[in-house]
Design a protein around this motif. Structure first.
Motif, PDB file in Angstrom:
ATOM      1  N   VAL A   1      59.833  43.968  39.860  1.00 39.22           N
ATOM      2  CA  VAL A   1      58.402  44.256  40.012  1.00 39.22           C
ATOM      3  C   VAL A   1      58.294  45.411  41.010  1.00 39.22           C
ATOM      4  O   VAL A   1      58.208  45.194  42.219  1.00 39.22           O
ATOM      5  N   PRO A   2      58.332  46.643  40.525  1.00 40.26           N
ATOM      6  CA  PRO A   2      58.363  47.798  41.434  1.00 40.26           C
ATOM      7  C   PRO A   2      57.008  48.098  42.050  1.00 40.26           C
ATOM      8  O   PRO A   2      55.963  47.919  41.428  1.00 40.26           O
ATOM      9  N   GLN A   3      57.040  48.544  43.300  1.00 36.47           N
ATOM     10  CA  GLN A   3      55.834  48.960  44.011  1.00 36.47           C
ATOM     11  C   GLN A   3      55.997  50.401  44.490  1.00 36.47           C
ATOM     12  O   GLN A   3      57.069  50.783  44.965  1.00 36.47           O
ATOM     13  N   ASN A   4      54.934  51.177  44.365  1.00 35.14           N
ATOM     14  CA  ASN A   4      54.992  52.561  44.819  1.00 35.14           C
ATOM     15  C   ASN A   4      54.771  52.641  46.323  1.00 35.14           C
ATOM     16  O   ASN A   4      54.664  51.625  47.014  1.00 35.14           O
ATOM     17  N   GLU A   5      54.681  53.860  46.854  1.00 37.40           N
ATOM     18  CA  GLU A   5      54.552  54.038  48.296  1.00 37.40           C
ATOM     19  C   GLU A   5      53.262  53.438  48.847  1.00 37.40           C
ATOM     20  O   GLU A   5      53.177  53.108  50.031  1.00 37.40           O
ATOM     21  N   SER A   6      52.267  53.287  47.985  1.00 44.24           N
ATOM     22  CA  SER A   6      50.995  52.696  48.413  1.00 44.24           C
ATOM     23  C   SER A   6      50.979  51.182  48.272  1.00 44.24           C
ATOM     24  O   SER A   6      49.967  50.531  48.565  1.00 44.24           O
ATOM     25  N   GLY A   7      52.098  50.612  47.793  1.00 42.38           N
ATOM     26  CA  GLY A   7      52.180  49.170  47.622  1.00 42.38           C
ATOM     27  C   GLY A   7      51.666  48.667  46.289  1.00 42.38           C
ATOM     28  O   GLY A   7      51.642  47.459  46.050  1.00 42.38           O
ATOM     29  N   GLN A   8      51.265  49.576  45.415  1.00 45.63           N
ATOM     30  CA  GLN A   8      50.745  49.169  44.112  1.00 45.63           C
ATOM     31  C   GLN A   8      51.892  48.871  43.148  1.00 45.63           C
ATOM     32  O   GLN A   8      52.893  49.595  43.113  1.00 45.63           O
ATOM     33  N   VAL A   9      51.733  47.802  42.373  1.00 44.45           N
ATOM     34  CA  VAL A   9      52.721  47.459  41.359  1.00 44.45           C
ATOM     35  C   VAL A   9      52.542  48.403  40.159  1.00 44.45           C
ATOM     36  O   VAL A   9      51.479  48.436  39.545  1.00 44.45           O
ATOM     37  N   VAL A  10      53.592  49.165  39.873  1.00 47.70           N
ATOM     38  CA  VAL A  10      53.551  50.119  38.768  1.00 47.70           C
ATOM     39  C   VAL A  10      54.871  50.035  38.004  1.00 47.70           C
ATOM     40  O   VAL A  10      55.938  50.331  38.553  1.00 47.70           O
ATOM     41  N   PHE A  11      54.801  49.613  36.749  1.00 50.61           N
ATOM     42  CA  PHE A  11      55.974  49.613  35.875  1.00 50.61           C
ATOM     43  C   PHE A  11      56.058  50.974  35.195  1.00 50.61           C
ATOM     44  O   PHE A  11      55.072  51.450  34.615  1.00 50.61           O
ATOM     45  N   THR A  12      57.222  51.598  35.249  1.00 56.21           N
ATOM     46  CA  THR A  12      57.395  52.947  34.728  1.00 56.21           C
ATOM     47  C   THR A  12      58.465  52.965  33.641  1.00 56.21           C
ATOM     48  O   THR A  12      59.483  52.278  33.749  1.00 56.21           O
ATOM     49  N   PHE A  13      58.213  53.752  32.609  1.00 60.19           N
ATOM     50  CA  PHE A  13      59.149  53.853  31.489  1.00 60.19           C
ATOM     51  C   PHE A  13      59.209  55.307  31.026  1.00 60.19           C
ATOM     52  O   PHE A  13      58.176  55.950  30.826  1.00 60.19           O
ATOM     53  N   ASP A  14      60.428  55.820  30.888  1.00 62.42           N
ATOM     54  CA  ASP A  14      60.629  57.183  30.407  1.00 62.42           C
ATOM     55  C   ASP A  14      61.502  57.155  29.164  1.00 62.42           C
ATOM     56  O   ASP A  14      62.548  56.499  29.136  1.00 62.42           O
ATOM     57  N   LEU A  15      61.059  57.860  28.134  1.00 64.18           N
ATOM     58  CA  LEU A  15      61.743  57.863  26.849  1.00 64.18           C
ATOM     59  C   LEU A  15      61.971  59.289  26.378  1.00 64.18           C
ATOM     60  O   LEU A  15      61.025  60.081  26.267  1.00 64.18           O
TER      61      LEU A  15
END
Length: 206
Positions: free
Chosen positions: A47-61
């Motif tokens: 469950v990744p969190q960005n620098e602001s503490g927001q949960v953001v799931f990221t996917f690159d294809l």
């Protein structure tokens, strides 16, 4: 699949915690292995969190040979398909920028924990999917996640991913167990994230 390669045993991680008097003490985290119960949901970054503490799931294809416009069109169809699924309550694509090949979609859907003859345990699950398309590449995120559980009941709860399934809210101090209550939300959210990214992948690559 087993590759035959030898994998070194992971070393226990150490995390700092604060005592009542404000001093720091080290908390020994238990080493995780693929055999650990809930391993998929406990590993760092699940469950990744960005620098602001927001949960953001990221996917690159990477999709070699397709233009940004082609990827944009296929992604649009995929996001429309999500809105048409039976578990969707409302939502769909809310904003597009065809010139920049970007799309924003917002959904409210049912996220089911248990379903059988005597029990239906589920929550309303709200999230945004953002897509940015460039030549040969798709960048997707799932963010602004929130839950509306048991609406209209005495046990009703409204919460966000940051408040409920982030590591410090849903994993014990040793790092080897999910906490009761939030565990089913964390598992179901991660599984749903995988389903969504896999669905978009199928549409874009076909």
């Amino acid at each position: 699949k087993k590759s035959g390669a030898t994998v070194a045993a992971p070393s226990p991680a150490t995390a700092a915690t604060t005592t009542d008097n404000g001093t720091k003490k080290a908390t020994r985290r238990v080493a995780l292995t693929p055999d650990t119960k809930d391993y998929k949901y406990l590993v760092p970054g699940a469950v990744p969190q960005n620098e602001s503490g927001q949960v953001v799931f990221t996917f690159d294809l990477d999709i070699p040979g397709l233009t940004a416009s082609q990827i944009y069109d296929r992604t649009t169809v995929a996001l429309d398909t999500i809105a048409a699924r039976p578990n969707n309550i409302s939502g769909g694509i809310v904003l597009v920028n065809k010139k920049e090949h970007s799309i924003a979609a917002q959904y409210i859907e049912w996220l089911t924990f248990t379903k059988n003859f005597i029990n239906l345990d589920r929550t309303k699950f709200k999230y945004m999917m953002l897509a940015n398309c460039t030549d040969g590449h798709l960048h997707l995120t799932i963010e602004r996640i929130s839950y509306n559980y048991e609406e209209g009941r005495a046990t009703a709860m409204r919460t966000t991913a940051e408040e409920w399934i982030a590591d410090d809210k849903s994993i014990n101090k040793k790092g080897n167990k999910l906490l009761p209550g939030s565990a089913k939300f964390r598992r179901a959210t991660i599984d749903r994230k995988d389903e969504l990214f896999n669905l978009v992948t199928r549409f874009v690559k076909e």
